[in-house]
Design a protein around this motif. Structure first.
Motif, PDB file in Angstrom:
ATOM      1  N   VAL A   1     -10.998  14.733 -22.860  1.00 18.71           N
ATOM      2  CA  VAL A   1     -11.150  16.143 -22.497  1.00 18.71           C
ATOM      3  C   VAL A   1     -11.832  16.350 -21.150  1.00 18.71           C
ATOM      4  CG1 VAL A   1     -11.032  17.117 -24.816  1.00 18.71           C
ATOM      5  CG2 VAL A   1     -13.228  16.247 -23.966  1.00 18.71           C
ATOM      6  N   GLU A   2     -12.779  15.495 -20.776  1.00 19.05           N
ATOM      7  CA  GLU A   2     -13.451  15.696 -19.493  1.00 19.05           C
ATOM      8  C   GLU A   2     -12.500  15.471 -18.321  1.00 19.05           C
ATOM      9  OE1 GLU A   2     -17.966  14.537 -19.610  1.00 19.05           O
ATOM     10  OE2 GLU A   2     -16.858  13.202 -20.934  1.00 19.05           O
ATOM     11  N   THR A   3     -11.644  14.476 -18.424  1.00 16.96           N
ATOM     12  CA  THR A   3     -10.660  14.237 -17.373  1.00 16.96           C
ATOM     13  C   THR A   3      -9.630  15.354 -17.335  1.00 16.96           C
ATOM     14  OG1 THR A   3     -10.972  11.849 -17.566  1.00 16.96           O
ATOM     15  CG2 THR A   3      -8.954  12.605 -16.503  1.00 16.96           C
ATOM     16  N   ILE A   4      -9.229  15.834 -18.502  1.00 17.01           N
ATOM     17  CA  ILE A   4      -8.278  16.954 -18.559  1.00 17.01           C
ATOM     18  C   ILE A   4      -8.864  18.179 -17.878  1.00 17.01           C
ATOM     19  CG2 ILE A   4      -7.141  18.589 -20.105  1.00 17.01           C
ATOM     20  CD1 ILE A   4      -5.775  15.931 -20.103  1.00 17.01           C
ATOM     21  N   ALA A   5     -10.109  18.495 -18.161  1.00 15.61           N
ATOM     22  CA  ALA A   5     -10.741  19.668 -17.562  1.00 15.61           C
ATOM     23  C   ALA A   5     -10.809  19.534 -16.048  1.00 15.61           C
ATOM     24  CB  ALA A   5     -12.139  19.866 -18.148  1.00 15.61           C
ATOM     25  N   ARG A   6     -11.161  18.335 -15.560  1.00 13.75           N
ATOM     26  CA  ARG A   6     -11.261  18.142 -14.114  1.00 13.75           C
ATOM     27  C   ARG A   6      -9.903  18.227 -13.440  1.00 13.75           C
ATOM     28  NH1 ARG A   6     -10.747  13.563 -11.423  1.00 13.75           N
ATOM     29  NH2 ARG A   6     -11.122  12.263 -13.266  1.00 13.75           N
ATOM     30  N   LEU A   7      -8.887  17.583 -14.005  1.00 20.88           N
ATOM     31  CA  LEU A   7      -7.548  17.661 -13.438  1.00 20.88           C
ATOM     32  C   LEU A   7      -7.034  19.101 -13.410  1.00 20.88           C
ATOM     33  CD1 LEU A   7      -5.772  14.550 -15.002  1.00 20.88           C
ATOM     34  CD2 LEU A   7      -6.056  14.995 -12.555  1.00 20.88           C
ATOM     35  N   ALA A   8      -7.289  19.828 -14.490  1.00 20.00           N
ATOM     36  CA  ALA A   8      -6.814  21.200 -14.574  1.00 20.00           C
ATOM     37  C   ALA A   8      -7.500  22.094 -13.551  1.00 20.00           C
ATOM     38  CB  ALA A   8      -7.007  21.746 -15.984  1.00 20.00           C
ATOM     39  N   VAL A   9      -8.813  21.967 -13.401  1.00 20.94           N
ATOM     40  CA  VAL A   9      -9.520  22.840 -12.457  1.00 20.94           C
ATOM     41  C   VAL A   9      -9.168  22.477 -11.021  1.00 20.94           C
ATOM     42  CG1 VAL A   9     -11.693  21.578 -12.030  1.00 20.94           C
ATOM     43  CG2 VAL A   9     -11.710  24.068 -12.219  1.00 20.94           C
ATOM     44  N   ASP A  10      -8.847  21.213 -10.772  1.00 20.52           N
ATOM     45  CA  ASP A  10      -8.505  20.773  -9.418  1.00 20.52           C
ATOM     46  C   ASP A  10      -7.066  21.084  -9.028  1.00 20.52           C
ATOM     47  OD1 ASP A  10     -11.021  19.794  -8.876  1.00 20.52           O
ATOM     48  OD2 ASP A  10     -10.533  17.714  -9.350  1.00 20.52           O
ATOM     49  N   TYR A  11      -6.143  21.082 -10.012  1.00 14.69           N
ATOM     50  CA  TYR A  11      -4.728  21.152  -9.660  1.00 14.69           C
ATOM     51  C   TYR A  11      -3.909  22.217 -10.384  1.00 14.69           C
ATOM     52  CZ  TYR A  11      -5.442  16.760  -7.210  1.00 14.69           C
ATOM     53  OH  TYR A  11      -5.890  15.797  -6.339  1.00 14.69           O
ATOM     54  N   ARG A  12      -4.424  22.765 -11.457  1.00 18.95           N
ATOM     55  CA  ARG A  12      -3.587  23.670 -12.245  1.00 18.95           C
ATOM     56  C   ARG A  12      -4.178  25.055 -12.475  1.00 18.95           C
ATOM     57  NH1 ARG A  12      -0.384  20.805 -10.803  1.00 18.95           N
ATOM     58  NH2 ARG A  12       1.084  19.466 -11.929  1.00 18.95           N
ATOM     59  N   SER A  13      -5.478  25.192 -12.428  1.00 23.47           N
ATOM     60  CA  SER A  13      -6.092  26.446 -12.859  1.00 23.47           C
ATOM     61  C   SER A  13      -6.178  27.478 -11.730  1.00 23.47           C
ATOM     62  CB  SER A  13      -7.508  26.177 -13.386  1.00 23.47           C
ATOM     63  OG  SER A  13      -8.156  27.397 -13.690  1.00 23.47           O
ATOM     64  N   PRO A  14      -5.693  28.702 -11.981  1.00 15.26           N
ATOM     65  CA  PRO A  14      -5.886  29.782 -11.012  1.00 15.26           C
ATOM     66  C   PRO A  14      -7.302  30.361 -11.066  1.00 15.26           C
ATOM     67  CG  PRO A  14      -4.685  30.607 -12.907  1.00 15.26           C
ATOM     68  CD  PRO A  14      -4.854  29.125 -13.128  1.00 15.26           C
ATOM     69  N   GLU A  15      -8.067  29.995 -12.085  1.00 11.42           N
ATOM     70  CA  GLU A  15      -9.445  30.449 -12.224  1.00 11.42           C
ATOM     71  C   GLU A  15     -10.391  29.304 -11.860  1.00 11.42           C
ATOM     72  OE1 GLU A  15     -10.129  33.488 -12.723  1.00 11.42           O
ATOM     73  OE2 GLU A  15      -8.218  34.267 -13.445  1.00 11.42           O
ATOM     74  N   PRO A  16     -11.647  29.622 -11.500  1.00  8.32           N
ATOM     75  CA  PRO A  16     -12.559  28.582 -11.014  1.00  8.32           C
ATOM     76  C   PRO A  16     -13.129  27.668 -12.089  1.00  8.32           C
ATOM     77  CG  PRO A  16     -13.676  30.697 -11.062  1.00  8.32           C
ATOM     78  CD  PRO A  16     -12.240  30.974 -11.384  1.00  8.32           C
ATOM     79  N   THR A  17     -12.960  28.006 -13.361  1.00  9.89           N
ATOM     80  CA  THR A  17     -13.552  27.214 -14.438  1.00  9.89           C
ATOM     81  C   THR A  17     -12.516  26.940 -15.513  1.00  9.89           C
ATOM     82  OG1 THR A  17     -15.713  28.221 -14.016  1.00  9.89           O
ATOM     83  CG2 THR A  17     -15.440  27.083 -16.109  1.00  9.89           C
ATOM     84  N   VAL A  18     -12.570  25.739 -16.070  1.00  6.16           N
ATOM     85  CA  VAL A  18     -11.637  25.321 -17.123  1.00  6.16           C
ATOM     86  C   VAL A  18     -12.421  24.825 -18.330  1.00  6.16           C
ATOM     87  CG1 VAL A  18      -9.961  23.550 -17.788  1.00  6.16           C
ATOM     88  CG2 VAL A  18      -9.683  24.773 -15.632  1.00  6.16           C
ATOM     89  N   LEU A  19     -11.978  25.219 -19.506  1.00  2.43           N
ATOM     90  CA  LEU A  19     -12.463  24.669 -20.768  1.00  2.43           C
ATOM     91  C   LEU A  19     -11.313  23.892 -21.392  1.00  2.43           C
ATOM     92  CD1 LEU A  19     -14.377  24.445 -23.280  1.00  2.43           C
ATOM     93  CD2 LEU A  19     -13.361  26.618 -24.060  1.00  2.43           C
ATOM     94  N   ALA A  20     -11.485  22.593 -21.568  1.00  2.00           N
ATOM     95  CA  ALA A  20     -10.489  21.764 -22.256  1.00  2.00           C
ATOM     96  C   ALA A  20     -10.967  21.556 -23.687  1.00  2.00           C
ATOM     97  CB  ALA A  20     -10.316  20.426 -21.557  1.00  2.00           C
ATOM     98  N   ILE A  21     -10.114  21.881 -24.629  1.00  2.00           N
ATOM     99  CA  ILE A  21     -10.510  21.878 -26.037  1.00  2.00           C
ATOM    100  C   ILE A  21      -9.369  21.362 -26.887  1.00  2.00           C
ATOM    101  CG2 ILE A  21      -9.768  24.274 -26.370  1.00  2.00           C
ATOM    102  CD1 ILE A  21     -12.124  24.664 -28.252  1.00  2.00           C
ATOM    103  N   ASN A  22      -9.700  20.657 -27.970  1.00  2.00           N
ATOM    104  CA  ASN A  22      -8.667  20.202 -28.881  1.00  2.00           C
ATOM    105  C   ASN A  22      -8.070  21.371 -29.661  1.00  2.00           C
ATOM    106  OD1 ASN A  22     -11.575  19.405 -30.047  1.00  2.00           O
ATOM    107  ND2 ASN A  22     -10.367  20.337 -31.666  1.00  2.00           N
ATOM    108  N   GLU A  23      -6.840  21.206 -30.084  1.00  2.00           N
ATOM    109  CA  GLU A  23      -6.165  22.241 -30.856  1.00  2.00           C
ATOM    110  C   GLU A  23      -5.890  21.753 -32.272  1.00  2.00           C
ATOM    111  OE1 GLU A  23      -2.626  23.075 -28.593  1.00  2.00           O
ATOM    112  OE2 GLU A  23      -3.488  24.943 -27.862  1.00  2.00           O
ATOM    113  N   GLY A  24      -5.782  22.700 -33.201  1.00  4.86           N
ATOM    114  CA  GLY A  24      -5.386  22.376 -34.561  1.00  4.86           C
ATOM    115  C   GLY A  24      -6.531  21.866 -35.398  1.00  4.86           C
ATOM    116  N   HIS A  25      -6.440  22.047 -36.688  1.00  2.00           N
ATOM    117  CA  HIS A  25      -7.468  21.583 -37.620  1.00  2.00           C
ATOM    118  C   HIS A  25      -6.800  20.910 -38.807  1.00  2.00           C
ATOM    119  CE1 HIS A  25     -11.118  23.247 -35.820  1.00  2.00           C
ATOM    120  NE2 HIS A  25     -10.368  24.266 -35.458  1.00  2.00           N
ATOM    121  N   GLY A  26      -7.578  20.171 -39.533  1.00  2.00           N
ATOM    122  CA  GLY A  26      -7.053  19.534 -40.727  1.00  2.00           C
ATOM    123  C   GLY A  26      -6.929  18.039 -40.544  1.00  2.00           C
ATOM    124  N   PRO A  27      -6.946  17.284 -41.628  1.00  2.00           N
ATOM    125  CA  PRO A  27      -6.958  15.823 -41.557  1.00  2.00           C
ATOM    126  C   PRO A  27      -5.690  15.228 -40.979  1.00  2.00           C
ATOM    127  CG  PRO A  27      -6.662  16.559 -43.818  1.00  2.00           C
ATOM    128  CD  PRO A  27      -7.008  17.771 -43.019  1.00  2.00           C
TER     129      PRO A  27
END
Length: 415
Positions: A311-337
Motif C-alpha cells: 500500500v505505501e508504494t501504491i500511494a506514492r505511485l498514485a500521488v506522483d503519477y495518477r492523482s489530480p489531488e495532492p494527497t492519496v489514501l491507498a486502502i484495501n478493498e473488500g471484507h471477509g475470509p
C-alpha cells in the motif's frame, strides 16, 4: 504521545556512542532510515563497537524495542519517530524537515568516520530529495572526486539492463510498467541491444520513457515533475546497483518487505541478486495492483482501492503519477475470509497516505489513529491501531473489524 522533529544534540549523541559497549539501531521501515542506520553501523564497525540493526514498521513497534532491557553502557539510536520516553532516552534521528540520512552523516563525521557518499545520497533520494541539492551538494562533489558516481543520460534504475530496470521500477509509472515483455516492445527502437548502450541510446530511452509516462491516458499533471527527477541519473559503477535512484528504489521496496535484505545491502554485504529479485517482485505487485485499482476522488484526496498490494508504494505511485489531488489514501478493498486483501504479517489490515504537500503528517496521523481506535473493536489498549509517519507519507495498521468507509471518512476529516 509520539514525538518527532527532536534529535539529540550532536555532542551528547557522539559522547554516548563513543563510550557505548553495544549499540542498538532501530530504524523506520523506509530506504532513508535504512541508509542512515547502515551509515552509523559502518562507523561503529570502524571503532570495533558491536551493534544490531532492527526495523520497526510502526511507532509502537519501535517504542517497544526502545523499552527492551539493555546492559549498562549500551546505547540506543532510533531513526524515526517514537513515543515519548521518561527513562533511558534514546538518541533520536527524527527530524521531519531533512532526510534522516543527513542527520546520520553529521553524527558519523562527529565520530571521526567518513560516510559513504553513495549510500548517503541513495538515502537522500529515498527521502524524496535530489542528489546534489542543498545539504547534499558536498556529498555529490566528494563522490565525483572519488569516481564513485558519474552523471549520464537515461533513467535511474537499479540494473544495467534498461528493460529489466524500467519494467520493475517504482520510481515511474508508464503504460508498460510491471510487464517486461511490454517494456521490451515499447523500447524496441531505442534499446535493441541493452548490453551495448551508447550515450545517444540512453538519451533516447530517457526521452521515450518521459513521453510514455507523461502521455499516458491516466497521467496527472504531477507526472512530468516526478519523472524529471528520475532522468539523467548518477551512475554508480562501484555500487551493487547501477544508479543512485535505483539504489534508493531497491532500499525503499525491501525496507517494507525484506528489511533484513535491505539492511544487508546497505551494509555492503553480497546480497545483490536476492535484493534485486525482491525488488522485482515488489514492482510487479505494485504496478499490477495499481492497474486494477479503483480510484475515488474527493476534495484534496484520492482514495485508491487495491487488493493484495504494497500500500505505501501504491500511494506514492498514485500521488506522483495518477492523482489530480495532492494527497492519496491507498486502502484495501473488500471484507471477509475469502478476500485476498492487503494485510500485515499478523493479519491486521493496512492503509497508506502519500502527499505532495510539505506539511508534516505527524499530527494528522496521530489523530487518525486515535479516531480509528475509538471506532474499532476494543481488542487492546490502542484499539488495534498502529501507525507510522515519514517524509510526506503515513502508514496505518488496524483491526480487520474496521470497515473501509470508516477509514476513508476519518482520513478525510482529519487531513
Amino acid at each position: 504521545m509520539a514525538t518527532e522533529g527532536r534529535s539529540a544534540p550532536s555532542s551528547s549523541a557522539t559522547t554516548a556512542l563513543e563510550s557505548a559497549g553495544f549499540v542498538r539501531l532501530i530504524a523506520r521501515a523506509d530506504g532513508d532510515a535504512i541508509a542512515a542506520s547502515a551509515l552509523l553501523a559502518r562507523a561503529l564497525a570502524d571503532r570495533d563497537t558491536p551493534y544490531q540493526i532492527t526495523v520497526g514498521r510502526t511507532i509502537a513497534e519501535r517504542t517497544t524495542r526502545v523499552h527492551a532491557p539493555t546492559a549498562d553502557g549500551d546505547a540506543t539510536v532510533v531513526v524515526g519517530t517514537v513515543d515519548a520516553t521518561a527513562d533511558d532516552e534514546p538518541i533520536r534521528l527524527s527530524a521531519t524537515d531533512r532526510p534522516a540520512v543527513l542527520e546520520a552523516v553529521d553524527l558519523v563525521r562527529d565520530l571521526g568516520a567518513t560516510p559513504d557518499p553513495v549510500l548517503a545520497l541513495a538515502g537522500v533520494v529515498a527521502a524524496g530529495g535530489d542528489p546534489g541539492a542543498g545539504e547534499s551538494e558536498w556529498l555529490v562533489e566528494r563522490a565525483l572526486e572519488r569516481g564513485l558516481v558519474d552523471r549520464r543520460p537515461g533513467v535511474a534504475v537499479p540494473t544495467a539492463d534498461p528493460i529489466d530496470g524500467l519494467a520493475h521500477s517504482t520510481r515511474l509509472r508508464a503504460p508498460w510498467s510491471g510487464n517486461p515483455e511490454a517494456t521490451r516492445e515499447a523500447l524496441a527502437d531505442v534499446a535493441a541491444d541493452p548490453d551495448a548502450l551508447e550515450a545517444d541510446d540512453r538519451r533516447a530511452i530517457g526521452s521515450l520513457v518521459a513521453l510514455d509516462t507523461v502521455g499516458a491516458d491516466a497521467a496527472s499533471d504531477a507526472a512530468a515533475a516526478t519523472i524529471g527527477r528520475a532522468l539523467r541519473p548518477y551512475a554508480t559503477p562501484e555500487a551493487p546497483v547501477a544508479t543512485l535512484g535505483g539504489f534508493a528504489d531497491v532500499l525503499t521496496a525491501l525496507a517494507r518487505t525484506e528489511p533484513g535484505t535491505a539492511t544487508a545491502l546497505a551494509l555492503g554485504h553480497d546480497v545483490r541478486d536476492r535484493a534485486l529479485e525482491g525488488w522485482r517482485e515488489h514492482g510487479r505487485r505494485a504496478h499490477a495492483a495499481l492497474a486494477a485499482a479503483s480510484l475515488e476522488r474527493y476534495d484534496g484526496l484520492v482514495v485508491v482501492g487495491v487488493d493484495d498490494a504494497p500500500v505505501e508504494t501504491i500511494a506514492r505511485l498514485a500521488v506522483d503519477y495518477r492523482s489530480p489531488e495532492p494527497t492519496v489514501l491507498a486502502i484495501n478493498e473488500g471484507h471477509g475470509p475469502s478476500s485476498n486483501r492487503t494485510q500485515s504479517d499478523d493479519g491486521d489490515d493496512e492503509a497508506a497516505i502519500a502527499t505532495r504537500e510539505d506539511d508534516s503528517l505527524g499530527a494528522a496521523l496521530e489523530g487518525i489513529a486515535r479516531e480509528l481506535a475509538d471506532a474499532g473493536p476494543e481488542t487492546d489498549a490502542d484499539g488495534g491501531v498502529a501507525y507510522d509517519v515519514g517524509h510526506r507519507r503515513g502508514y496505518l495498521r488496524y483491526d480487520p473489524g474496521l470497515d473501509d468507509e470508516t477509514v476513508v471518512t476519518t482520513v478525510r476529516d482529519l487531513l
